[in-house]
Design an enzyme around this catalytic site. Structure first.
Site, short mmCIF file in Angstrom:
data_model
loop_
_atom_site.label_atom_id
_atom_site.label_comp_id
_atom_site.label_asym_id
_atom_site.label_seq_id
_atom_site.Cartn_x
_atom_site.Cartn_y
_atom_site.Cartn_z
N HIS A 108 0.82 -1.22 0.00
CA HIS A 108 0.00 0.00 0.00
C HIS A 108 0.85 1.26 0.00
CE1 HIS A 108 -3.97 -1.76 0.71
NE2 HIS A 108 -3.32 -2.69 1.37
N PRO A 109 0.34 2.33 -0.67
CA PRO A 109 1.02 3.62 -0.56
C PRO A 109 0.65 4.22 0.80
CG PRO A 109 -1.03 3.91 -1.74
CD PRO A 109 -0.91 2.43 -1.44
N GLU A 167 -10.21 4.71 -3.79
CA GLU A 167 -10.59 4.55 -2.38
C GLU A 167 -10.31 5.82 -1.58
OE1 GLU A 167 -9.59 -0.20 -2.71
OE2 GLU A 167 -8.17 1.11 -1.72
N PHE A 183 0.43 3.28 7.82
CA PHE A 183 -0.88 3.32 8.45
C PHE A 183 -1.91 2.83 7.44
CE2 PHE A 183 -4.85 5.82 9.26
CZ PHE A 183 -5.19 5.23 10.46
N ILE A 187 -5.87 1.99 6.50
CA ILE A 187 -7.26 2.23 6.87
C ILE A 187 -8.09 2.07 5.60
CG2 ILE A 187 -7.08 4.75 6.50
CD1 ILE A 187 -9.00 5.02 8.97
N ALA A 206 -10.12 3.55 3.49
CA ALA A 206 -10.36 5.01 3.37
C ALA A 206 -11.65 5.33 2.63
CB ALA A 206 -9.18 5.65 2.66
#
Lengths: 173, 173
Positions: B59-60, B82, B113, B115, B117
């Site tokens: 993930h970025p 997203e 982190f 999530i 989004a």
């Protein structure tokens, strides 16, 4: 320096470099109890999951005391001592079974089966491995970390004992 | 093949190679619901902690849609979609704050982190990051894995939708 140890001595207690660095940063400790309290806080709150994996990777497979996988001679000797009950109670067939289950465990979880082996027989260790094997990886990860903490406490006790008995032996400062 | 997808399509849903391999092994799925059920089982029971870290690494950083860190173009485009609500609600100062907290988070936990989004504004994401930051690493690790699962479900839905609309487009078999 009161109860001051070097980073490499903490690394022999627990093979996470972050753990050893943090311990050295908060040392010296007034007592063994204070060192254990700090170690618990650092291990469970400050060392990240990569650090846990790093510490796990510093252990030989249980039953394999000849491994070259360990970071230090101290850690190697301690592993051997911790597994002395297991080795004394092992037969060829239980050792063979342990080898097979260790391999299944590593394949499922991605690191060696960790248990505070001190005082435990090979059949006990084998039973524990089989009981923990069905766990979800995240559940098992935390159990392994708790076992690492028990090993770390035993090894910290050895550091403090060695220091009390011969404070200047093996110290470089 | 009924609802059959390739391994690389599952990898775009969740960047763990073990996850993608296991999904491809149990495919095809009779329905989207069956695929989600399989994905949950595989993610929480069969993918080990190294696999979780591998998926997180795909993930970025949240707020950084230009990252070259992602394994596939599909995954990159999906990340962007997203985060569309977050980007639409971001100001320079909230984005700057997110950048700072992201960096603190990575330093503490050892991965970005994570999530889900989708539909969340930048202030909401920032509040969530600050709320999760004090967590112990093992606690946060499981929360991040749950967020990854939410993202995976949304992406699986996109795979199924794309397939229903144009079953032969972009498929190589």
């Amino acid at each position: 320096m009161e109860s001051g140890f070097e980073e490499k001595e903490f690394l022999a207690c627990c093979g996470s470099t972050a753990f050893a660095r943090e311990m050295a940063a908060v040392a010296p400790f007034a007592s063994f109890e204070q060192a254990v309290e700090a170690a618990r806080y650092i291990w469970f709150n400050k060392v990240d999951v990569n650090g846990w994996l790093e510490a796990f990777a510093a252990h030989p497979q249980i039953g394999d005391t000849k491994s070259e996988n360990q970071k230090s001679e101290t850690s190697k000797q301690w592993s051997k001592g911790e597994q002395s009950t297991a080795l004394a109670t092992a037969t060829d067939s239980t050792l063979q079974e342990l080898l097979v289950w260790n391999s299944l465990y590593s394949r499922k979880f991605g690191y060696v089966f960790l248990i505070c082996a001190s005082g435990r027989s090979t059949p006990e260790i084998l039973a524990e491995l089989k009981k923990r094997f069905p766990n979800r990886p995240i559940v098992e990860f935390e159990i392994a970390a708790q076992e690492q903490m028990k090993i770390t406490e035993l090894r910290l006790a050895k550091l403090f004992t060695a220091k009390d008995k011969s404070p200047s032996v093996g110290r470089e400062y």
